[in-house]
Design a protein around this motif. Structure first.
Motif, PDB file in Angstrom:
ATOM      1  N   GLU A 106      -2.835   0.475  -7.747  1.00 33.49           N
ATOM      2  CA  GLU A 106      -2.501   0.935  -6.398  1.00 33.49           C
ATOM      3  C   GLU A 106      -2.386   2.459  -6.356  1.00 33.49           C
ATOM      4  OE1 GLU A 106      -2.176   0.973  -2.568  1.00 33.49           O
ATOM      5  OE2 GLU A 106      -2.527  -0.879  -3.697  1.00 33.49           O
ATOM      6  N   LEU A 107      -1.845   3.049  -7.418  1.00 37.09           N
ATOM      7  CA  LEU A 107      -1.778   4.511  -7.493  1.00 37.09           C
ATOM      8  C   LEU A 107      -3.184   5.101  -7.538  1.00 37.09           C
ATOM      9  CD1 LEU A 107      -0.184   7.135  -7.803  1.00 37.09           C
ATOM     10  CD2 LEU A 107      -0.099   6.712 -10.281  1.00 37.09           C
ATOM     11  N   TYR A 108      -4.068   4.473  -8.294  1.00 35.19           N
ATOM     12  CA  TYR A 108      -5.466   4.927  -8.358  1.00 35.19           C
ATOM     13  C   TYR A 108      -6.122   4.854  -6.979  1.00 35.19           C
ATOM     14  CZ  TYR A 108     -10.469   4.819  -9.430  1.00 35.19           C
ATOM     15  OH  TYR A 108     -11.822   5.065  -9.443  1.00 35.19           O
ATOM     16  N   LEU A 109      -5.911   3.749  -6.272  1.00 26.67           N
ATOM     17  CA  LEU A 109      -6.489   3.594  -4.935  1.00 26.67           C
ATOM     18  C   LEU A 109      -5.930   4.634  -3.967  1.00 26.67           C
ATOM     19  CD1 LEU A 109      -6.529  -0.303  -4.629  1.00 26.67           C
ATOM     20  CD2 LEU A 109      -8.521   1.212  -4.660  1.00 26.67           C
ATOM     21  N   HIS A 110      -4.668   4.959  -4.124  1.00 24.38           N
ATOM     22  CA  HIS A 110      -4.066   5.988  -3.267  1.00 24.38           C
ATOM     23  C   HIS A 110      -4.733   7.341  -3.503  1.00 24.38           C
ATOM     24  CE1 HIS A 110      -1.113   8.576  -1.335  1.00 24.38           C
ATOM     25  NE2 HIS A 110      -0.954   9.218  -2.479  1.00 24.38           N
ATOM     26  N   LEU A 111      -4.968   7.677  -4.761  1.00 28.14           N
ATOM     27  CA  LEU A 111      -5.542   8.985  -5.080  1.00 28.14           C
ATOM     28  C   LEU A 111      -7.004   9.081  -4.649  1.00 28.14           C
ATOM     29  CD1 LEU A 111      -3.999   9.782  -8.593  1.00 28.14           C
ATOM     30  CD2 LEU A 111      -3.243  10.544  -6.340  1.00 28.14           C
ATOM     31  N   VAL A 112      -7.802   8.055  -4.959  1.00 25.14           N
ATOM     32  CA  VAL A 112      -9.228   8.142  -4.617  1.00 25.14           C
ATOM     33  C   VAL A 112      -9.465   7.927  -3.126  1.00 25.14           C
ATOM     34  CG1 VAL A 112     -10.002   7.450  -6.906  1.00 25.14           C
ATOM     35  CG2 VAL A 112      -9.637   5.694  -5.169  1.00 25.14           C
ATOM     36  N   GLY A 113      -8.581   7.171  -2.479  1.00 25.22           N
ATOM     37  CA  GLY A 113      -8.772   6.887  -1.061  1.00 25.22           C
ATOM     38  C   GLY A 113      -8.113   7.907  -0.155  1.00 25.22           C
ATOM     39  N   CYS A 155      -8.425  11.921  -2.279  1.00 27.58           N
ATOM     40  CA  CYS A 155      -9.782  12.418  -2.544  1.00 27.58           C
ATOM     41  C   CYS A 155     -10.797  12.033  -1.467  1.00 27.58           C
ATOM     42  CB  CYS A 155     -10.275  11.898  -3.892  1.00 27.58           C
ATOM     43  SG  CYS A 155      -9.293  12.434  -5.302  1.00 27.58           S
ATOM     44  N   ARG A 156     -10.512  10.990  -0.711  1.00 28.77           N
ATOM     45  CA  ARG A 156     -11.462  10.485   0.294  1.00 28.77           C
ATOM     46  C   ARG A 156     -12.805  10.131  -0.345  1.00 28.77           C
ATOM     47  NH1 ARG A 156      -8.008   9.386   4.468  1.00 28.77           N
ATOM     48  NH2 ARG A 156      -6.665  11.172   4.882  1.00 28.77           N
ATOM     49  N   ASP A 157     -12.741   9.522  -1.512  1.00 33.74           N
ATOM     50  CA  ASP A 157     -13.945   9.140  -2.245  1.00 33.74           C
ATOM     51  C   ASP A 157     -14.255   7.676  -1.938  1.00 33.74           C
ATOM     52  OD1 ASP A 157     -15.807   8.293  -4.240  1.00 33.74           O
ATOM     53  OD2 ASP A 157     -15.185   9.950  -5.521  1.00 33.74           O
ATOM     54  N   VAL A 158     -15.257   7.458  -1.097  1.00 28.61           N
ATOM     55  CA  VAL A 158     -15.563   6.106  -0.630  1.00 28.61           C
ATOM     56  C   VAL A 158     -16.028   5.216  -1.778  1.00 28.61           C
ATOM     57  CG1 VAL A 158     -17.013   4.735   0.908  1.00 28.61           C
ATOM     58  CG2 VAL A 158     -16.123   6.945   1.675  1.00 28.61           C
ATOM     59  N   GLN A 159     -16.910   5.730  -2.618  1.00 27.52           N
ATOM     60  CA  GLN A 159     -17.459   4.914  -3.701  1.00 27.52           C
ATOM     61  C   GLN A 159     -16.373   4.431  -4.653  1.00 27.52           C
ATOM     62  OE1 GLN A 159     -20.723   6.662  -5.876  1.00 27.52           O
ATOM     63  NE2 GLN A 159     -20.454   5.289  -7.626  1.00 27.52           N
ATOM     64  N   ARG A 160     -15.519   5.345  -5.102  1.00 32.85           N
ATOM     65  CA  ARG A 160     -14.466   4.951  -6.037  1.00 32.85           C
ATOM     66  C   ARG A 160     -13.420   4.063  -5.364  1.00 32.85           C
ATOM     67  NH1 ARG A 160     -16.199   9.763  -8.163  1.00 32.85           N
ATOM     68  NH2 ARG A 160     -16.392   9.821 -10.440  1.00 32.85           N
ATOM     69  N   THR A 161     -13.207   4.270  -4.073  1.00 32.69           N
ATOM     70  CA  THR A 161     -12.273   3.409  -3.349  1.00 32.69           C
ATOM     71  C   THR A 161     -12.788   1.976  -3.305  1.00 32.69           C
ATOM     72  OG1 THR A 161     -11.519   5.260  -1.982  1.00 32.69           O
ATOM     73  CG2 THR A 161     -11.071   3.043  -1.166  1.00 32.69           C
ATOM     74  N   VAL A 162     -14.067   1.824  -3.010  1.00 27.36           N
ATOM     75  CA  VAL A 162     -14.667   0.480  -2.966  1.00 27.36           C
ATOM     76  C   VAL A 162     -14.616  -0.167  -4.345  1.00 27.36           C
ATOM     77  CG1 VAL A 162     -16.815  -0.793  -2.603  1.00 27.36           C
ATOM     78  CG2 VAL A 162     -16.140   1.001  -0.992  1.00 27.36           C
ATOM     79  N   GLU A 163     -14.946   0.609  -5.384  1.00 27.08           N
ATOM     80  CA  GLU A 163     -14.889   0.066  -6.746  1.00 27.08           C
ATOM     81  C   GLU A 163     -13.467  -0.367  -7.102  1.00 27.08           C
ATOM     82  OE1 GLU A 163     -16.350   3.275  -9.071  1.00 27.08           O
ATOM     83  OE2 GLU A 163     -18.468   2.871  -8.641  1.00 27.08           O
ATOM     84  N   GLY A 164     -12.491   0.447  -6.709  1.00 19.55           N
ATOM     85  CA  GLY A 164     -11.099   0.102  -6.984  1.00 19.55           C
ATOM     86  C   GLY A 164     -10.651  -1.132  -6.226  1.00 19.55           C
ATOM     87  N   LYS A 165     -11.092  -1.260  -4.975  1.00 18.73           N
ATOM     88  CA  LYS A 165     -10.748  -2.437  -4.171  1.00 18.73           C
ATOM     89  C   LYS A 165     -11.331  -3.706  -4.797  1.00 18.73           C
ATOM     90  CE  LYS A 165      -8.645  -0.903  -0.311  1.00 18.73           C
ATOM     91  NZ  LYS A 165      -7.395  -1.474   0.265  1.00 18.73           N
ATOM     92  N   ILE A 166     -12.555  -3.609  -5.268  1.00 20.82           N
ATOM     93  CA  ILE A 166     -13.190  -4.773  -5.905  1.00 20.82           C
ATOM     94  C   ILE A 166     -12.428  -5.165  -7.167  1.00 20.82           C
ATOM     95  CG2 ILE A 166     -15.270  -5.556  -7.101  1.00 20.82           C
ATOM     96  CD1 ILE A 166     -16.888  -3.853  -5.127  1.00 20.82           C
ATOM     97  N   SER A 215       0.854  -1.187   0.000  1.00 15.07           N
ATOM     98  CA  SER A 215       0.000   0.000   0.000  1.00 15.07           C
ATOM     99  C   SER A 215       0.889   1.236   0.000  1.00 15.07           C
ATOM    100  CB  SER A 215      -0.909   0.008   1.230  1.00 15.07           C
ATOM    101  OG  SER A 215      -1.680   1.187   1.266  1.00 15.07           O
ATOM    102  N   ILE A 216       0.558   2.211  -0.836  1.00 12.07           N
ATOM    103  CA  ILE A 216       1.396   3.406  -0.959  1.00 12.07           C
ATOM    104  C   ILE A 216       1.456   4.186   0.344  1.00 12.07           C
ATOM    105  CG2 ILE A 216       1.533   5.679  -2.075  1.00 12.07           C
ATOM    106  CD1 ILE A 216       0.668   4.360  -4.658  1.00 12.07           C
ATOM    107  N   GLY A 217       0.362   4.205   1.082  1.00 13.16           N
ATOM    108  CA  GLY A 217       0.366   4.921   2.357  1.00 13.16           C
ATOM    109  C   GLY A 217      -0.193   6.325   2.228  1.00 13.16           C
ATOM    110  N   GLU A 218       0.143   7.163   3.184  1.00  8.82           N
ATOM    111  CA  GLU A 218      -0.421   8.508   3.228  1.00  8.82           C
ATOM    112  C   GLU A 218       0.164   9.429   2.163  1.00  8.82           C
ATOM    113  OE1 GLU A 218      -2.937   9.830   5.061  1.00  8.82           O
ATOM    114  OE2 GLU A 218      -3.306   7.754   5.658  1.00  8.82           O
ATOM    115  N   GLU A 219       1.437   9.251   1.822  1.00  2.09           N
ATOM    116  CA  GLU A 219       2.081  10.147   0.866  1.00  2.09           C
ATOM    117  C   GLU A 219       2.846   9.353  -0.179  1.00  2.09           C
ATOM    118  OE1 GLU A 219       4.409  12.597   3.618  1.00  2.09           O
ATOM    119  OE2 GLU A 219       3.134  14.293   3.066  1.00  2.09           O
TER     120      GLU A 219
END
Length: 276
Positions: free
Chosen positions: A230-237, A240-251, A180-184
């Motif tokens: 993983e980069l996409y999940l880092h940005l949306v999660g 951006c704190r976008d819950v919907q896109r984070t869940v979609e990316g995790k799936i 996981s990329i982490g916070e930064e």
């Protein structure tokens, strides 16, 4: 004090609003384009003059932004071919390499390593070119599947170049199955602090399309998809704190891991998703 009501009816006249007489059967009555067709030529002429001025004064990065926006204008005006041309010019200037797409052989751009590409274009140049290449694939190459895939692979390569700039991120694609990329992404650096340098929304949109396209075309087999996802999940999660896109990316990541037969990692992702 007693209040009495007068039950007598009085004629209130015509209370119907004149707005109700408008004809909404045509799209033009419902919405209007921000730039009218008669003014489009003036706007594009102004952009062309600005691009020429920036070129003459050596403002390369601002020229990249102007070319990108000029492509947006052309696409908005319905001229997809011109939009494609301007977007590719922006990619070339961002990467400091003429004909970057033509030089892409599926492994590198003109034989350059990721480190050399990053050094030549810079992190923002790679980010801008990566997002714009995916954007071109999505909007300008709708009928040419092979070209669209070629552009997407180049975009993924450039996004991977961005990951290479951080020693905290692994270099092997397969390691992103459990990393996981982490916070930064880059400690102490906000890559999207200047929207006109690299726009966060455009980058996220491009990454989303890129991840889904590479997955549908089976490029999870080459493991190239994992770092980009993983980069996409880092940005949306994280960003951006976008819950919907984070869940979609995790799936999507669970589907990729399952296809790679990395079942332990897929189960771990599903447990983390369920537990929030």
């Amino acid at each position: 004090r007693q209040v009495k009501f007068n039950l007598a009816l009085e004629d209130s006249g015509n209370i119907q609003s004149s707005d109700l007489d408008e004809d909404f059967s045509k799209p033009g009555a419902v919405y209007k384009l921000p730039v009218s067709p008669e003014h489009m030529s003036s706007v594009t002429d102004a952009y062309s003059a600005s691009i020429k001025y920036l070129e003459d004064n050596g403002e390369n990065y601002l020229r990249v932004v102007a070319l990108h926006e000029m492509g947006n204008l052309q696409y908005y005006n319905g001229n997809t071919r011109a939009a494609h041309s301007y977007w590719m010019k922006a990619v070339d200037w961002a990467l400091q390499s003429s004909g970057a797409v033509e030089k892409w052989d599926g492994v590198s751009v003109g034989g350059c390593s990721m480190e050399k590409t990053l050094k030549q274009a810079g992190i923002w140049g790679c980010l801008h070119a990566a997002g714009l290449t995916a954007k071109t694939a999505q909007y300008a190459l709708t009928s040419d599947i092979n070209q669209r895939t070629k552009y997407c692979l180049l975009s993924a390569h450039l996004f991977k170049c961005v990951l290479c700039c951080s020693t905290a991120q692994p270099q092997a694609d397969l390691q992103y199955a459990h990393h996981s990329i982490g916070e930064e992404l880059l400690p102490g650096t906000d890559l999207f602090s200047e929207p006109h340098r690299v726009h966060l929304g455009t980058t996220v949109t491009s990454l989303k399309f890129l991840c889904h396209w590479l997955f549908t075309k089976g490029f999870y087999v080459t493991v190239l998809l994992l770092p980009v996802l993983e980069l996409y999940l880092h940005l949306v999660g994280t960003v951006c704190r976008d819950v919907q896109r984070t869940v979609e990316g995790k799936i999507l990541k669970m589907r990729v891991l399952t296809e790679l037969c990395l079942f332990a990692e897929a189960v771990k992702e599903s447990v983390e998703l369920i537990q929030g």
